[in-house]
Design a protein around this motif. Sequence first.
Motif, PDB file in Angstrom:
ATOM      1  N   VAL A  77       0.837  -1.200   0.000  1.00  0.00           N
ATOM      2  CA  VAL A  77       0.000   0.000   0.000  1.00  0.00           C
ATOM      3  C   VAL A  77       0.875   1.254   0.000  1.00  0.00           C
ATOM      4  O   VAL A  77       0.586   2.220  -0.711  1.00  0.00           O
ATOM      5  N   GLU A  78       1.945   1.249   0.783  1.00  0.00           N
ATOM      6  CA  GLU A  78       2.847   2.408   0.823  1.00  0.00           C
ATOM      7  C   GLU A  78       3.494   2.645  -0.541  1.00  0.00           C
ATOM      8  O   GLU A  78       3.577   3.784  -1.005  1.00  0.00           O
ATOM      9  N   THR A  82       2.889   5.981  -3.064  1.00  0.00           N
ATOM     10  CA  THR A  82       3.998   6.742  -3.648  1.00  0.00           C
ATOM     11  C   THR A  82       3.857   6.809  -5.168  1.00  0.00           C
ATOM     12  O   THR A  82       4.023   7.873  -5.775  1.00  0.00           O
ATOM     13  N   ARG A  83       3.527   5.690  -5.787  1.00  0.00           N
ATOM     14  CA  ARG A  83       3.413   5.652  -7.256  1.00  0.00           C
ATOM     15  C   ARG A  83       2.195   6.423  -7.754  1.00  0.00           C
ATOM     16  O   ARG A  83       2.269   7.106  -8.774  1.00  0.00           O
ATOM     17  N   VAL A  84       1.080   6.321  -7.061  1.00  0.00           N
ATOM     18  CA  VAL A  84      -0.111   7.066  -7.462  1.00  0.00           C
ATOM     19  C   VAL A  84       0.147   8.567  -7.323  1.00  0.00           C
ATOM     20  O   VAL A  84      -0.223   9.348  -8.206  1.00  0.00           O
ATOM     21  N   LYS A  85       0.807   8.958  -6.245  1.00  0.00           N
ATOM     22  CA  LYS A  85       1.135  10.370  -6.051  1.00  0.00           C
ATOM     23  C   LYS A  85       2.039  10.876  -7.189  1.00  0.00           C
ATOM     24  O   LYS A  85       1.801  11.948  -7.748  1.00  0.00           O
ATOM     25  N   ALA A  86       3.045  10.111  -7.543  1.00  0.00           N
ATOM     26  CA  ALA A  86       3.948  10.506  -8.632  1.00  0.00           C
ATOM     27  C   ALA A  86       3.183  10.591  -9.951  1.00  0.00           C
ATOM     28  O   ALA A  86       3.400  11.514 -10.754  1.00  0.00           O
ATOM     29  N   HIS A  87       2.273   9.647 -10.174  1.00  0.00           N
ATOM     30  CA  HIS A  87       1.463   9.652 -11.392  1.00  0.00           C
ATOM     31  C   HIS A  87       0.597  10.913 -11.449  1.00  0.00           C
ATOM     32  O   HIS A  87       0.523  11.579 -12.486  1.00  0.00           O
ATOM     33  N   MET A  88      -0.043  11.245 -10.342  1.00  0.00           N
ATOM     34  CA  MET A  88      -0.905  12.421 -10.304  1.00  0.00           C
ATOM     35  C   MET A  88      -0.102  13.703 -10.513  1.00  0.00           C
ATOM     36  O   MET A  88      -0.558  14.627 -11.186  1.00  0.00           O
ATOM     37  N   GLU A  89       1.099  13.758  -9.963  1.00  0.00           N
ATOM     38  CA  GLU A  89       1.956  14.928 -10.178  1.00  0.00           C
ATOM     39  C   GLU A  89       2.359  15.040 -11.640  1.00  0.00           C
ATOM     40  O   GLU A  89       2.394  16.141 -12.199  1.00  0.00           O
ATOM     41  N   ALA A  90       2.642  13.914 -12.273  1.00  0.00           N
ATOM     42  CA  ALA A  90       2.998  13.928 -13.696  1.00  0.00           C
ATOM     43  C   ALA A  90       1.813  14.386 -14.542  1.00  0.00           C
ATOM     44  O   ALA A  90       1.978  15.193 -15.468  1.00  0.00           O
ATOM     45  N   VAL A  91       0.630  13.908 -14.222  1.00  0.00           N
ATOM     46  CA  VAL A  91      -0.572  14.327 -14.943  1.00  0.00           C
ATOM     47  C   VAL A  91      -0.778  15.830 -14.767  1.00  0.00           C
ATOM     48  O   VAL A  91      -1.078  16.546 -15.728  1.00  0.00           O
TER      49      VAL A  91
END
Length: 121
Positions: A77-78, A82-91
Amino acid sequence: METNGTELRISGVLGRLEAVLERENSLIGTDARFDITASNAQKSRCLYELNLLMKSMEPSDLPRAAGDRLIRLRSVVETNATRVKAHMEAVRDVTDLINEAVQAAEADGTYSMDTFRPAAQ
């Protein structure tokens, strides 16, 4: 507590949740065809099922194997967070670039409303 049935259902939900998270962790940001909306729906479904199963339980009633699995699941989950946050920042960054490009195109007069108005006769 209904040990066998509940343990099996909890184990099944945790297994599905872990599989969804692992798949998302491996595909997010690497596969342009990855459907994050569908993945989020699957995660939500697993969490909903888990919530229903856990509602009638006391934490002390949780089968040991499920507790151990939840501890292992925490790191998955951690990683996912981290990956979802990075994805959202890239978007967000791409969206900002597109907005800036549109504003720049509008500002240079190329696509201004004056371009499309009929000339005064």
